[in-house]
Scaffold this active site. Structure first.
Site, PDB file in Angstrom:
ATOM      1  N   SER A  25     100.350 -50.413 105.425  1.00  0.00           N
ATOM      2  CA  SER A  25     101.138 -50.581 104.194  1.00  0.00           C
ATOM      3  C   SER A  25     101.739 -49.255 103.755  1.00  0.00           C
ATOM      4  O   SER A  25     102.339 -49.159 102.694  1.00  0.00           O
ATOM      5  CB  SER A  25     100.241 -51.144 103.085  1.00  0.00           C
ATOM      6  N   ASN A 112      89.291 -50.960  97.495  1.00  0.00           N
ATOM      7  CA  ASN A 112      89.506 -52.156  96.684  1.00  0.00           C
ATOM      8  C   ASN A 112      89.669 -51.824  95.196  1.00  0.00           C
ATOM      9  O   ASN A 112      90.508 -52.407  94.514  1.00  0.00           O
ATOM     10  CB  ASN A 112      88.346 -53.151  96.859  1.00  0.00           C
ATOM     11  N   THR A 157     128.871 -75.034  72.452  1.00  0.00           N
ATOM     12  CA  THR A 157     127.759 -75.800  73.033  1.00  0.00           C
ATOM     13  C   THR A 157     128.346 -76.549  74.224  1.00  0.00           C
ATOM     14  O   THR A 157     129.520 -76.934  74.188  1.00  0.00           O
ATOM     15  CB  THR A 157     127.136 -76.793  72.030  1.00  0.00           C
ATOM     16  N   HIS A 158     127.546 -76.730  75.244  1.00  0.00           N
ATOM     17  CA  HIS A 158     128.033 -77.348  76.494  1.00  0.00           C
ATOM     18  C   HIS A 158     129.245 -76.588  77.041  1.00  0.00           C
ATOM     19  O   HIS A 158     130.077 -77.174  77.746  1.00  0.00           O
ATOM     20  CB  HIS A 158     128.393 -78.826  76.274  1.00  0.00           C
ATOM     21  N   SER A 279     139.476 -54.775  94.960  1.00  0.00           N
ATOM     22  CA  SER A 279     139.380 -55.596  96.161  1.00  0.00           C
ATOM     23  C   SER A 279     139.904 -54.796  97.344  1.00  0.00           C
ATOM     24  O   SER A 279     140.848 -54.021  97.205  1.00  0.00           O
ATOM     25  CB  SER A 279     140.209 -56.864  95.987  1.00  0.00           C
ATOM     26  N   LYS A 285     143.360 -56.688  92.034  1.00  0.00           N
ATOM     27  CA  LYS A 285     142.079 -57.139  91.505  1.00  0.00           C
ATOM     28  C   LYS A 285     141.307 -56.055  90.764  1.00  0.00           C
ATOM     29  O   LYS A 285     141.291 -54.894  91.153  1.00  0.00           O
ATOM     30  CB  LYS A 285     141.199 -57.633  92.658  1.00  0.00           C
ATOM     31  N   ASN A 287     137.474 -56.443  89.631  1.00  0.00           N
ATOM     32  CA  ASN A 287     136.384 -57.414  89.673  1.00  0.00           C
ATOM     33  C   ASN A 287     135.165 -56.941  88.875  1.00  0.00           C
ATOM     34  O   ASN A 287     134.877 -55.748  88.824  1.00  0.00           O
ATOM     35  CB  ASN A 287     135.994 -57.686  91.128  1.00  0.00           C
ATOM     36  N   GLU A 292     128.240 -59.339  87.623  1.00  0.00           N
ATOM     37  CA  GLU A 292     127.837 -60.378  88.590  1.00  0.00           C
ATOM     38  C   GLU A 292     126.472 -60.058  89.192  1.00  0.00           C
ATOM     39  O   GLU A 292     125.618 -60.940  89.342  1.00  0.00           O
ATOM     40  CB  GLU A 292     128.881 -60.492  89.702  1.00  0.00           C
ATOM     41  N   TYR A 319      87.993 -59.076  97.137  1.00  0.00           N
ATOM     42  CA  TYR A 319      89.226 -58.535  97.721  1.00  0.00           C
ATOM     43  C   TYR A 319      89.538 -59.244  99.036  1.00  0.00           C
ATOM     44  O   TYR A 319      88.629 -59.525  99.826  1.00  0.00           O
ATOM     45  CB  TYR A 319      89.098 -57.015  97.970  1.00  0.00           C
ATOM     46  N   GLN A 324      97.266 -57.167  99.572  1.00  0.00           N
ATOM     47  CA  GLN A 324      98.194 -56.085  99.888  1.00  0.00           C
ATOM     48  C   GLN A 324      99.651 -56.538  99.713  1.00  0.00           C
ATOM     49  O   GLN A 324     100.541 -55.719  99.496  1.00  0.00           O
ATOM     50  CB  GLN A 324      97.952 -55.631 101.336  1.00  0.00           C
ATOM     51  N   LYS A 327     102.323 -55.796  96.569  1.00  0.00           N
ATOM     52  CA  LYS A 327     103.030 -54.558  96.228  1.00  0.00           C
ATOM     53  C   LYS A 327     104.537 -54.607  96.425  1.00  0.00           C
ATOM     54  O   LYS A 327     105.293 -54.203  95.540  1.00  0.00           O
ATOM     55  CB  LYS A 327     102.411 -53.375  96.969  1.00  0.00           C
TER      56      LYS A 327
HETATM   57  N1  ARG Z   1      96.216 -51.236 101.551  1.00  0.00           N
HETATM   58  C1  ARG Z   1      95.270 -52.095 100.879  1.00  0.00           C
HETATM   59  C2  ARG Z   1      95.989 -52.925  99.819  1.00  0.00           C
HETATM   60  O1  ARG Z   1      97.068 -52.588  99.519  1.00  0.00           O
HETATM   61  C3  ARG Z   1      94.245 -51.262 100.203  1.00  0.00           C
HETATM   62  C4  ARG Z   1      92.929 -51.918 100.123  1.00  0.00           C
HETATM   63  C5  ARG Z   1      92.357 -52.095 101.470  1.00  0.00           C
HETATM   64  N2  ARG Z   1      91.016 -52.570 101.369  1.00  0.00           N
HETATM   65  C6  ARG Z   1      90.408 -53.080 102.405  1.00  0.00           C
HETATM   66  N3  ARG Z   1      89.185 -53.461 102.209  1.00  0.00           N
HETATM   67  N4  ARG Z   1      90.979 -53.171 103.554  1.00  0.00           N
HETATM   68  O2  ARG Z   1      95.458 -53.892  99.312  1.00  0.00           O
END
Ligand code: ARG
Length: 462
Positions: A25, A112, A157-158, A279, A285, A287, A292, A319, A324, A327
């Site tokens: 990660s 964790n 309205t509408h 454009s 144009k 825009n 948007e 956990y 993970q 994130k």
């Molecule tokens: N990279 C993990 C996460 O984002 C961190 C926690 C990992 N914990 C584990 N027991 N493998 O959740």
């Protein structure tokens, strides 16, 4: 060869390349590096408090952590294949520097409790930035509303002409929703301010660490009440995304009004060039891409909320690596809002309203039909009868290609509202709806005052 992973002890082989590629990660959680250093320093102090680190060792660890933090911030830290996430990378880099002392860092903590501590710290800072931007957007709306407290505009309205309102009234409607978003952000932030550190992997530790002290050191309002909850739940992420999705929805609806009003076929407003684009093919144009995109990004944030909600549903406590996956969506939602809010705020700040065109649109006689029916009600006619009579009058006029403005005084008298002609006037219609929360100048100015007082009382300002 297992490499020196933080968990290698009971393993004889390293993870397969594909398993590592899936599990790593680092590419996104490296953004939590400074929070990880901050949380780690608080943990070092907790270890020192219980005598597991000498004052001198604690100092060395703190210095190494800070140093690693700087190297990551400057893009100088070399990562390697042992680093599966930012937490293991930082611990590894500290251990590379300090050897045996680095190996003492992780006592009584787990990734964790660490990961969700880091993420709370990161999100609380992001929440403050979003609050600041939201206050800024509301202020721009309130300023425009004050300048246009008496400028008439067909209320819709509408999507069709309904009753006259003022531009100030309409702009403060957008501001009102955003003000509730601010309150939601504040409510979220007070719940988010709970430190999970000390919960360990699931069940705290035998080391006698003091989570309250750690919480205070990190600036949290409190420490976790239950260690299983502390490491398992992600309602803090889910709620942030829910609040973000609602805020983005409000921003999207504001953008939608801007897009409609600045449509040249309506011509009620014009976006500044700085918030427009040309454009590549059509030379004429201009825009409205900023608006948007502000309209569109709400879909993406709603998707982020849906992702995390689906992720958590049915997940037993404790956990799981599934967590993970919280994130990327939450970082994406925060990033998106931090890009959308300043851009739309700029577009709103610089928009030019064509109040004459809005006033001209108030010539639509239908806008006054309800006032006519209410005039009958004031002379004692039951509303259903007044509604029917006004509808019949309009129907008759339409059939003979005529209009209310062409009615003579006898016809108005026959209708039962002798002063009917005078009611076909936006200023008069708006002034007559002077009650609280309504479109009249005085009411809009009062609404603006209430919002300004609300903003002035917020702890976070642009
Ligand atoms: N990279 C993990 C996460 O984002 C961190 C926690 C990992 N914990 C584990 N027991 N493998 O959740």
């Amino acid at each position: 060869m297992t490499g020196d992973r933080v968990w290698s002890g009971r393993f004889s082989t390293a993870p397969a390349g594909a398993a590592h590629a899936l599990g790593s990660s680092l590419r996104f959680d490296v953004r939590l590096a400074s929070q990880d250093v901050e949380a780690s320093i608080a943990h070092v102090r907790a270890l020192e408090d219980v005598g597991l680190l000498s004052a001198e060792d604690a100092k060395s660890l703190e210095a190494a952590l800070a140093d690693v933090g700087h190297e990551i911030a400057e893009g100088r830290l070399g990562f390697d294949e042992r680093d599966e996430d930012v937490h293991s990378a930082i611990e590894r880099a500290v251990t590379d520097r300090l050897g045996e002392l680095g190996a003492r860092l992780h006592a009584g903590r787990s990734r964790n409790d660490l990961v969700i501590t880091d993420l709370r710290l990161w999100l609380m800072a992001a929440g403050r930035a979003i609050e600041r931007e939201t206050v800024g957007l509301i202020r721009v709306l309130v300023e425009h509303a004050r300048g246009h407290a008496g400028d008439p505009l067909p209320g819709m309205t509408h999507g069709r002409a309904a009753q006259p309102v003022t531009l100030g009234h309409h702009l403060l409607a957008h501001a009102s929703g955003l003000a509730r978003d601010l309150e939601r952000l504040e409510g979220w932030s007070s719940r988010a301010s709970t430190s999970p550190l000390g919960a360990g992997a699931i069940a705290t530790s035998t080391l006698g660490l003091d989570p309250d002290m750690t919480a205070a050191r990190l600036g949290f309002h409190r420490a976790f009440a239950n260690s299983i909850d502390a490491v398992s739940d992600r309602d803090v992420v889910q709620e942030f995304l829910a609040v973000a999705a609602i805020l983005a929805t409000h921003v999207s609806r504001l953008a939608a009004d801007l897009l409609r009003w600045t449509d040249p076929s309506l011509g009620w407003a014009e976006l500044d060039e700085a918030y427009s684009t040309g454009s590549s093919m059509m030379p004429h144009k201009r825009n409205p891409d900023t608006a948007e995109l502000a309209r569109a990004k709400a879909a993406r944030i709603a998707g982020d909320f849906a992702t995390v909600t689906a992720l958590l549903q049915g997940l037993p406590l404790g956990y799981h690596r599934d967590l993970q996956e919280d994130k990327e969506p939450v970082l994406d939602a925060a990033d998106t809002l931090e890009r959308v809010l300043p851009a739309l705020t700029g577009a709103v700040r610089t928009v030019r309203f064509d109040t004459e065109a809005m006033r001209a649109a108030c010539e639509d006689e239908g806008l006054y039909a309800t006032d006519l029916a209410e005039a009958l009600v004031k002379s004692g006619v039951p509303f259903r009868e007044a509604h029917r009579r006004t509808g019949a009058l309009l129907k008759g006029l339409a059939e003979r290609g005529s209009a209310l403005r062409e009615l003579g005084s006898e016809e108005w008298a026959a209708f039962g509202v002798p002063h009917g002609r005078t009611l076909l006037d936006p200023d008069r219609s708006i002034a007559a709806r002077s009650g609280p929360g309504g479109p009249s100048r005085a009411s809009v100015e009062h609404q603006a005052e209430m919002l300004e007082a609300f903003l002035d009382a917020r702890p976070i300002q642009p």
